[in-house]
Design a protein around this motif. Structure first.
Motif, PDB file in Angstrom:
ATOM      1  N   GLY A 117      -1.679  -3.912  19.057  1.00  0.00           N
ATOM      2  CA  GLY A 117      -2.071  -2.806  18.203  1.00  0.00           C
ATOM      3  C   GLY A 117      -2.995  -3.018  17.148  1.00  0.00           C
ATOM      4  O   GLY A 117      -3.918  -4.032  17.297  1.00  0.00           O
ATOM      5  N   ASN A 118      -2.541  -2.668  16.028  1.00  0.00           N
ATOM      6  CA  ASN A 118      -3.210  -2.919  14.796  1.00  0.00           C
ATOM      7  C   ASN A 118      -2.550  -3.903  13.664  1.00  0.00           C
ATOM      8  O   ASN A 118      -3.066  -4.258  12.859  1.00  0.00           O
ATOM      9  CB  ASN A 118      -3.342  -1.707  13.756  1.00  0.00           C
ATOM     10  N   THR A 167      -2.719   5.643   8.594  1.00  0.00           N
ATOM     11  CA  THR A 167      -3.924   5.037   9.269  1.00  0.00           C
ATOM     12  C   THR A 167      -5.125   4.280   8.581  1.00  0.00           C
ATOM     13  O   THR A 167      -5.950   3.826   9.036  1.00  0.00           O
ATOM     14  CB  THR A 167      -4.820   6.521   9.769  1.00  0.00           C
ATOM     15  N   LYS A 168      -5.043   4.479   7.308  1.00  0.00           N
ATOM     16  CA  LYS A 168      -5.862   3.952   6.244  1.00  0.00           C
ATOM     17  C   LYS A 168      -5.551   2.527   5.432  1.00  0.00           C
ATOM     18  O   LYS A 168      -6.145   1.827   4.988  1.00  0.00           O
ATOM     19  CB  LYS A 168      -6.434   4.733   5.180  1.00  0.00           C
ATOM     20  N   VAL A 169      -4.129   2.173   6.019  1.00  0.00           N
ATOM     21  CA  VAL A 169      -3.583   0.966   5.411  1.00  0.00           C
ATOM     22  C   VAL A 169      -3.740  -0.121   6.412  1.00  0.00           C
ATOM     23  O   VAL A 169      -3.526  -0.140   7.477  1.00  0.00           O
ATOM     24  CB  VAL A 169      -1.966   0.945   5.545  1.00  0.00           C
ATOM     25  N   TYR A 203       0.804  -1.228  -0.027  1.00  0.00           N
ATOM     26  CA  TYR A 203       0.213   0.035  -0.023  1.00  0.00           C
ATOM     27  C   TYR A 203       0.859   1.371   0.011  1.00  0.00           C
ATOM     28  O   TYR A 203       2.004   1.161   0.232  1.00  0.00           O
ATOM     29  CB  TYR A 203      -1.012  -0.149   1.157  1.00  0.00           C
ATOM     30  N   GLN A 204       0.207   2.163   0.045  1.00  0.00           N
ATOM     31  CA  GLN A 204       0.772   3.766  -0.056  1.00  0.00           C
ATOM     32  C   GLN A 204       0.488   4.394   1.093  1.00  0.00           C
ATOM     33  O   GLN A 204      -0.540   4.609   1.422  1.00  0.00           O
ATOM     34  CB  GLN A 204       0.275   4.618  -1.458  1.00  0.00           C
ATOM     35  N   ALA A 205       1.637   5.043   1.643  1.00  0.00           N
ATOM     36  CA  ALA A 205       1.291   5.896   3.170  1.00  0.00           C
ATOM     37  C   ALA A 205       1.060   7.341   2.344  1.00  0.00           C
ATOM     38  O   ALA A 205       1.351   7.554   1.197  1.00  0.00           O
ATOM     39  CB  ALA A 205       2.490   6.034   3.788  1.00  0.00           C
ATOM     40  N   TYR A 237       2.692  -2.471   9.664  1.00  0.00           N
ATOM     41  CA  TYR A 237       2.916  -3.770   9.362  1.00  0.00           C
ATOM     42  C   TYR A 237       2.404  -4.107   7.978  1.00  0.00           C
ATOM     43  O   TYR A 237       2.800  -5.155   7.412  1.00  0.00           O
ATOM     44  CB  TYR A 237       2.480  -4.532  10.790  1.00  0.00           C
ATOM     45  N   GLY A 238       1.342  -3.087   7.639  1.00  0.00           N
ATOM     46  CA  GLY A 238       0.696  -3.418   6.203  1.00  0.00           C
ATOM     47  C   GLY A 238       1.066  -2.993   5.084  1.00  0.00           C
ATOM     48  O   GLY A 238       0.830  -3.179   3.857  1.00  0.00           O
TER      49      GLY A 238
END
Length: 374
Positions: A91-92, A47-49, A20-22, A54-55
């Motif tokens: 966490g997430n 926050t949207k990843v 994904y893209q930050a 980690y993702g």
């Protein structure tokens, strides 16, 4: 053990899929009417990843691959048809683990502390995931106990011809792979920002993964970068470790109480940000003892300060020590627009960034989660 051609192809496809893209932006671009000292802070936003840091480039894909390829001779091989993957998370990051395990065909279980907001137990896609909750009062300390209990049952499971439990254990057993993959954080930050001034990067200590990945990349690829780790005043264990090694005032000397005071921990709500006391995590050691960190900042919030008020002066602390704690960056005092948007760990990094920023430098705050996670 080499992978079959079909398995090799699947890992390649999943690696590409879970990437994904930050977002990188000054706060002033997203929020009007912020004071200049906040507007100029740059946010590295994942926050949207799915699975946040980690993702971004899913760290669990190469970790699971390593688990399949390096199982010791004579021991049960790890594959979807004979293993259930188990991973601890505060966490997430468990979302990234679940996405990788699911895409690679594994049954899987997540172990988390009890007492977290319900949103943190839900996958962003709505997919059902098996989660085992450990006692709330143990927080991070309860997770390795639960994972060990599952793995210790493997001999009985083999006798019953059931799938065994295996843990990627990213924070303990796969630190090098985690950092090597998570440098995508630093790479995307530098590529998007193209900084003309030195960077000061602020990230939560947690298990040390994002601090190592960000700090090592940014320091290797930009000039005069500084790396600052943050941690809640409710814990203080990582701060005390750093202070001891760097001849700073120790936590007890500064605040009159020991790190990890139970009264303060009962008010703790910046999940995933602390350096858990009593748990050996190699990436924390790498960050704190390896010379990566330029500073280590404690932060607080209104709940933790209420907990501090309940600790009797006469037994544990003096008024002066309370006053020193009250001077720490307090994310509860940030503008409401930020509080309504970001999760507590992100707000804490912004509060520290506001305090440490200096002219002639770009100050970057790591944004791990949004308000929906709390």
């Amino acid at each position: 053990m080499s992978l079959s051609p079909d398995r090799e192809q699947l890992f390649k496809e999943v690696t590409s899929l879970l990437h994904y893209q930050a977002e990188v932006y000054p706060l002033g671009e997203r929020f009007t009417s912020l004071p200049e000292n906040l507007a100029n802070i740059v946010v590295l936003d994942v926050t949207k990843v799915p699975g946040c840091h980690y993702g971004l480039k899913n760290v669990f894909v190469p970790i699971i691959r390593n688990l399949e390829e390096t199982r010791d001779k004579g021991r049960t091989r790890i594959a979807p048809d004979n293993a259930i993957l188990v991973e601890p998370s505060t966490g997430n990051g468990w979302t990234a683990f679940s996405d990788a395990a699911e895409a690679l065909g594994y049954e899987h279980i997540v172990v988390m502390p009890g007492g977290l907001p319900e949103a943190r137990y839900k996958h962003l896609s709505g997919r059902s995931v098996t989660i085992i909750k450990t006692p709330k009062e143990l927080y991070a300390e309860g997770m390795p106990v639960q994972v060990k209990a599952l793995v210790d049952s493997n001999l009985d499971r083999i006798r019953r011809k059931e799938k065994i439990y295996a843990s990627p254990n990213h924070a303990v057993s796969a630190g090098d792979i985690t950092v090597a993959t998570m440098v995508e954080l630093g790479k995307q930050l530098v590529d998007q920002l193209q900084p003309k001034l030195p960077l000061t990067v602020i990230a939560s200590m947690g298990n040390g993964a994002s601090v190592c990945a960000l700090g090592e990349y940014v320091k290797a690829n930009t000039k005069n970068a500084r790396m600052i780790a943050t941690e809640s005043f409710a814990y203080g264990g990582g701060y005390d470790w750093f202070a001891r090694l760097n001849h700073r005032k120790r936590y007890k000397d500064a605040y009159g109480i020991q790190p990890g005071n139970r009264t303060l921990l009962a008010e703790f709500s910046t999940y995933g940000t602390n350096a858990p006391i009593g748990i050996e995590l190699p990436l924390q050691t790498r960050a704190i003892e390896g010379g990566l960190l330029d500073d280590y900042a404690l932060f607080t919030d209104k709940q933790v300060m209420r907990g501090l008020d309940r600790i009797p002066f006469m037994f544990l602390r003096t008024w002066w020590e309370w006053y020193q704690a009250s001077l720490l960056p307090n994310y509860s005092k940030l503008p409401q627009s930020l509080i309504d948007t970001y999760g507590n760990s992100t707000l804490a990094n912004i509060a520290v960034a506001e305090r440490v920023q200096k002219p002639g430098r770009i100050t970057v705050a790591m944004a791990y989660d949004g308000r929906g996670n709390y």
